[in-house]
Design an enzyme around this catalytic site. Structure first.
Site, mmCIF file in Angstrom:
data_model
loop_
_atom_site.group_PDB
_atom_site.id
_atom_site.type_symbol
_atom_site.label_atom_id
_atom_site.label_comp_id
_atom_site.label_asym_id
_atom_site.label_seq_id
_atom_site.Cartn_x
_atom_site.Cartn_y
_atom_site.Cartn_z
ATOM 1 N N TYR A 262 -5.538 -50.675 69.960
ATOM 2 C CA TYR A 262 -4.535 -51.742 70.050
ATOM 3 C C TYR A 262 -3.666 -51.596 71.292
ATOM 4 O O TYR A 262 -3.033 -52.557 71.726
ATOM 5 C CB TYR A 262 -3.633 -51.758 68.808
ATOM 6 N N ASP B 153 -16.302 -46.382 57.108
ATOM 7 C CA ASP B 153 -17.118 -47.343 56.352
ATOM 8 C C ASP B 153 -17.220 -46.894 54.889
ATOM 9 O O ASP B 153 -17.069 -47.688 53.959
ATOM 10 C CB ASP B 153 -18.507 -47.553 56.996
HETATM 11 C C1 LIG Z 1 -0.324 -58.406 64.485
HETATM 12 C C2 LIG Z 1 -1.049 -57.157 64.036
HETATM 13 C C3 LIG Z 1 -1.132 -56.156 65.120
HETATM 14 C C4 LIG Z 1 -0.309 -56.555 62.909
HETATM 15 C C5 LIG Z 1 -1.098 -56.232 61.716
HETATM 16 O O1 LIG Z 1 -2.096 -56.799 61.361
HETATM 17 C C6 LIG Z 1 -0.548 -55.180 60.892
HETATM 18 O O2 LIG Z 1 0.293 -54.404 61.343
HETATM 19 O O3 LIG Z 1 -0.962 -55.070 59.730
#
Ligand SMILES: CC(C)CC(=O)C(=O)O
Ligand SMILES: NC(=O)C1=CN([C@@H]2O[C@H](COP(=O)(O)OP(=O)(O)OC[C@H]3O[C@@H](n4cnc5c(N)ncnc54)[C@H](O)[C@@H]3O)[C@@H](O)[C@H]2O)C=CC1
Ligand SMILES: [Mg+2]
Length: 356
Positions: free
Chosen positions: A135, A222
Site C-alpha cells: 500500500y 490463502d
Molecule cells: C481505503 C483503504 C486503504 C482502507 C481499508 O480498506 C481498510 O483500512 O480497511
C-alpha cells in the site's frame, strides 16, 4: 481531552453522529472538534486531507474517524482520491498497529452467514501492520513496460516491501496482545512465494524468542482465509501485513454478523490513535439512515480504553451495546426474523438510553 472528529463521506457522517452522541452522554468534559476529510475535504478545500484537518489530528489526544470514499471521486488522480486521506493520516501519524477485534455477541449468532456452532463464542484479534507493505511501497505507477515479454505495452506496478524494524515493532505489539489473551499467535504470510513474507516469517520467529510464553505458528494467507471460515475459533491473535490484514479482517467481520460490527484502533508507538469502523463509506446505503453505527460506537469505546485512559467508560459503552442487542434491536445488516429492525439513529438512541 481533545478528540478530533473526522466524519468523512458516505455513511461516515451518519455513523459518527451516533458515536458522538454516545460519547456526549457519558458525562465527561470531552472537547470535540470536527473537520472535513476524504471527498468532503476535497470538496471544501481541494484536498482529501486538508492541512487544517491534519493539524487538528496531530494536536488532538485521539481521532474518531468515519469513512472516506465516494464513487464520484473514482476518476480523480490518485493523490486526490478520498482514500488518500486515511492512508495519509496513518502514515503522517505513524499509526502502524491496527487492532481489529472480531467478537461475536451471542445474540448475533444467527445473523452470521456461518453456522452458529462455527462462530458462537468467537473472540479473535487481528493485528494488521498499517503503514508499510504494497500500500505504501515505492516505486509504483503505470508506465510503458521497458523490457521483457511485454516490452512496449502499458503496465501497472506496485512494490511490496517491509523493513526489519517495521516487522519487529508489529510483532512486539502482537506478542504482547497475545500475552494478555490466550497466549497464541498465528503469523499470516505468503513465505512460500514472496521474499517479503519469507523475511517477515524470519523476523517474527526471531522476535518470538522474547515471548516464550506465547505459542507461535505460521500460516499461509490463502489457508488462513479458508481457516477463518472453516474453524475461526481456533485462532486467538493473528498478525499480518497491511494488505493481507485488510482482506482477512473483512472476511472476519462476517463471522461477527456484519462488517457493521467490527471496530478498529490504529495506534502509534505511544498509544495515540485513530479509531474507525473497519468498513468503508458504503455509498450504496449512504443517506438512507440504515447503516449500522455499532462498529463506530465500539471504536469510540476502544478510543476511551487505549488512548484516553477511560476503561470504565469503554466498559459502559460495550455493556450498552450488549444490552440493545439483547433487547432485540437490529439494523438491516444484522436483522433476522423475530427481532426489531431499527435505523441508524434509533440504534444510537437505544445505546444512549442503555448507558448505565
Ligand atoms: C481505503 C483503504 C486503504 C482502507 C481499508 O480498506 C481498510 O483500512 O480497511
Ligand atoms: N477506512 C476507510 O475509510 C475505508 C474506505 N473504503 C472506501 O469505501 C468505499 C466503498 O467501499 P466498499 O468496497 O463498498 O466497502 P464498504 O465497507 O464501504 O461496503 C461494503 C458492503 O458492506 C456494507 N456496509 C459497510 N458498512 C456498513 C454498515 N455500517 N452498516 C451496514 N452495511 C454496511 C455496504 O453497504 C456494502 O454493501 C470505497 O470508496 C472504498 O475505497 C473502504 C474501506 C475502508
Ligand atoms: Mg478494508
Amino acid at each position: 481531552m481533545k478528540i478530533a472528529v473526522l466524519p468523512g463521506d458516505g455513511i461516515g457522517p451518519e455513523i459518527i453522529e451516533q458515536a458522538v452522541r454516545v460519547l456526549n452522554a457519558l458525562g465527561e468534559p470531552f472537547e470535540m472538534e470536527t473537520a472535513p476529510v476524504g471527498g468532503a475535504g476535497y470538496a471544501a478545500h481541494g484536498h482529501p486531507l486538508p492541512e487544517a484537518t491534519l493539524k487538528l489530528a496531530q494536536q488532538a489526544d485521539a481521532i474518531l474517524f468515519g469513512a472516506v470514499g465516494d464513487w464520484k471521486y473514482d476518476t480523480l488522480e490518485r493523490a486526490l482520491r478520498p482514500e488518500q486521506a486515511i492512508l495519509g493520516l496513518r502514515k503522517a501519524l505513524k499509526l502502524f498497529a491496527n487492532l481489529r477485534p472480531a467478537i461475536l455477541y451471542p445474540e448475533l449468532a444467527g445473523a452470521s452467514t456461518l453456522k452458529p456452532e462455527v462462530v458462537s463464542g468467537l473472540d479473535i484479534l487481528i493485528v494488521r501492520e498499517l503503514t508499510g507493505d504494497i500500500y505504501f511501497g515505492q516505486p509504483r505507477g503505470v508506465r510503458v513496460c521497458p523490457d521483457g515479454p511485454f516490452k512496449g505495452e502499458r503496465e501497472g506496478f506496485d512494490t511490496m516491501r517491509y523493513a526489519e524494524s517495521e516487522i519487529r515493532r508489529i510483532a512486539h505489539v502482537a506478542f504482547q496482545a497475545a500475552q494478555k489473551r490466550d497466549k497464541r499467535l498465528t503469523s499470516v504470510d505468503k513465505a512460500n512465494v514472496l521474499e517479503t513474507f519469507q523475511f517477515w516469517k524470519e523476523i517474527v520467529t526471531d522476535v518470538h524468542k522474547e515471548y516464550p510464553d506465547v505459542a507461535l505458528d505460521h500460516m499461509y494467507v490463502d489457508n488462513a482465509a479458508m481457516q477463518l471460515v472453516r474453524a475461526p475459533k481456533k485462532f486467538d491473535v493473528m498478525v499480518t501485513g497491511n494488505m493481507f490484514g485488510d482482506i482477512l479482517s473483512d472476511a472476519a467481520a462476517m463471522l461477527t454478523g456484519s462488517i457493521g460490527m467490527l471496530p478498529s484502533a490504529s495506534l502509534d508507538a505511544n498509544n495515540k490513535g485513530l479509531y474507525e469502523p473497519s468498513h468503508g463509506s458504503a455509498p450504496d446505503i449512504a443517506g438512507k439512515g440504515v447503516a449500522n453505527p455499532l462498529a463506530t460506537i465500539l471504536s469510540a469505546a476502544m478510543m476511551l480504553r487505549y488512548s484516553l485512559n477511560r476503561a470504565e467508560q469503554a466498559n459502559r459503552i460495550e455493556a450498552a451495546v450488549k444490552q440493545v442487542l439483547a433487547q432485540g434491536l437490529r439494523t438491516a445488516d444484522i436483522y433476522e426474523a423475530g427481532t426489531t429492525k431499527v435505523g441508524t439513529r434509533e440504534m444510537g438512541d437505544a445505546v444512549v438510553q442503555a448507558l448505565h
